[in-house]
Design an enzyme around this catalytic site. Structure first.
Site, mmCIF file in Angstrom:
data_model
loop_
_atom_site.group_PDB
_atom_site.id
_atom_site.type_symbol
_atom_site.label_atom_id
_atom_site.label_comp_id
_atom_site.label_asym_id
_atom_site.label_seq_id
_atom_site.Cartn_x
_atom_site.Cartn_y
_atom_site.Cartn_z
ATOM 1 N N GLU A 74 47.665 46.207 28.833
ATOM 2 C CA GLU A 74 48.121 45.770 30.155
ATOM 3 C C GLU A 74 49.209 44.689 30.059
ATOM 4 O O GLU A 74 49.536 44.034 31.053
ATOM 5 C CB GLU A 74 46.925 45.288 30.980
ATOM 6 C CG GLU A 74 45.946 46.425 31.202
ATOM 7 C CD GLU A 74 44.863 46.106 32.210
ATOM 8 O OE1 GLU A 74 44.862 46.745 33.271
ATOM 9 O OE2 GLU A 74 44.033 45.229 31.933
ATOM 10 N N HIS A 93 44.175 38.164 34.084
ATOM 11 C CA HIS A 93 43.933 39.422 34.804
ATOM 12 C C HIS A 93 42.480 39.823 34.569
ATOM 13 O O HIS A 93 42.014 39.821 33.430
ATOM 14 C CB HIS A 93 44.879 40.510 34.286
ATOM 15 C CG HIS A 93 44.492 41.891 34.704
ATOM 16 N ND1 HIS A 93 44.317 42.244 36.030
ATOM 17 C CD2 HIS A 93 44.227 43.017 33.980
ATOM 18 C CE1 HIS A 93 43.974 43.523 36.093
ATOM 19 N NE2 HIS A 93 43.903 44.010 34.860
ATOM 20 N N HIS A 95 38.939 42.391 36.024
ATOM 21 C CA HIS A 95 38.450 43.503 36.838
ATOM 22 C C HIS A 95 37.216 42.987 37.587
ATOM 23 O O HIS A 95 36.168 43.609 37.579
ATOM 24 C CB HIS A 95 38.078 44.699 35.963
ATOM 25 C CG HIS A 95 39.233 45.275 35.200
ATOM 26 N ND1 HIS A 95 39.093 46.225 34.228
ATOM 27 C CD2 HIS A 95 40.572 45.030 35.292
ATOM 28 C CE1 HIS A 95 40.288 46.553 33.742
ATOM 29 N NE2 HIS A 95 41.202 45.835 34.364
ATOM 30 N N TYR A 120 40.269 25.590 50.062
ATOM 31 C CA TYR A 120 40.591 25.702 48.633
ATOM 32 C C TYR A 120 41.293 27.004 48.292
ATOM 33 O O TYR A 120 42.137 27.049 47.394
ATOM 34 C CB TYR A 120 39.355 25.437 47.761
ATOM 35 C CG TYR A 120 39.186 23.939 47.640
ATOM 36 C CD1 TYR A 120 39.835 23.242 46.621
ATOM 37 C CD2 TYR A 120 38.489 23.215 48.593
ATOM 38 C CE1 TYR A 120 39.757 21.874 46.538
ATOM 39 C CE2 TYR A 120 38.412 21.839 48.528
ATOM 40 C CZ TYR A 120 39.048 21.172 47.502
ATOM 41 O OH TYR A 120 38.991 19.812 47.425
ATOM 42 N N HIS A 160 41.498 48.188 41.074
ATOM 43 C CA HIS A 160 41.693 47.788 39.677
ATOM 44 C C HIS A 160 41.311 46.316 39.463
ATOM 45 O O HIS A 160 40.319 46.032 38.820
ATOM 46 C CB HIS A 160 43.154 48.078 39.297
ATOM 47 C CG HIS A 160 43.511 47.725 37.901
ATOM 48 N ND1 HIS A 160 44.682 48.148 37.316
ATOM 49 C CD2 HIS A 160 42.892 46.976 36.968
ATOM 50 C CE1 HIS A 160 44.743 47.688 36.081
ATOM 51 N NE2 HIS A 160 43.665 46.968 35.844
HETATM 52 ZN ZN LIG Z 1 43.211 45.827 34.246
#
Ligand SMILES: [Zn+2]
Length: 208
Positions: A74, A93, A95, A120, A160
């Site tokens: 990725e 990143h 999931h 926040y 995703h």
């Molecule tokens: Zn991903």
């Protein structure tokens, strides 16, 4: 440049996110852009809960792998966000479950997914853009991130997961946690009629 402290910081953050259920299996990846243009990024097929500092992939400023294990598949997400967010030095990143769940809701505003629910979220994240679903590895993900022109530090990929950049790794880590908790809150309250923070308060908080 001694990379040991930053290598260890990446692994500590990964371990912390994994231990608290923000990511699972071998999902999720973390990168840091160094001042000399090199990038440290977590390897492909690695659990964030069990990273070895010596295994982190090192890329030169042209994106070539020059050390460690093979980088996450990725990587294009990270490269595209760094290209368009000039000040960003770290990207996380995940999931993470609630963010993925929220990304599948109908009628989201792709320019600003969540209403102004808490101070926040507005201060740490600001706004989150929603990008459509793409298959993993589809180069159009990077094109879609490019098309956002660096306006967002927080992006949710439909079906995703979230991608969040920060000036520091700690910033990116705390912002993606805030995003995940905001998604959880949003799912909890559903689309009931609630009291949001008003426009003036939201404007004030986003500038903090
Ligand atoms: Zn991903």
């Amino acid at each position: 440049m001694n990379l040991t402290p930053i290598r260890e910081e990446i692994c500590r953050l990964g371990q912390s996110l994994f231990a608290r259920g923000y990511t699972h299996g071998t999902s999720g990846n973390i990168s840091v852009l160094l001042d000399d243009g090199r990038m440290l990024v977590t390897p492909t097929n690695a659990s964030l809960g069990d990273l070895d500092p010596a295994d982190l992939a090192v890329l030169d400023s042209d994106g070539r792998a020059v050390g460690g294990l093979a980088p996450t598949k990725e990587l294009p997400l990270h490269s595209a966000l760094y290209r368009t967010r000039g000040a960003a030095r770290a990207i996380v990143h995940l999931h993470s479950t609630h963010s993925v769940a929220a990304s599948m809701l109908p009628d989201l505003d792709p320019a600003d997914i969540f209403p102004p629910m808490t101070p926040y979220y507005l201060m740490k994240v600001g706004r989150t853009a929603l990008l459509p679903y793409f298959r993993p590895g589809d180069p159009r993900i990077a094109e879609a991130i490019n098309d956002l022109q660096g306006r967002y530090s927080s992006i949710l990929l439909a079906n995703h997961g979230p991608v969040v950049s920060g000036i520091t790794l700690a910033d990116a880590g705390s912002a993606i946690e805030e995003l995940e908790q905001t998604a959880k809150l949003y799912l909890l309250v559903g689309h009931r009629q609630l009291r949001w923070l008003d426009d003036d308060e939201a404007l004030y908080l986003r500038k903090q």
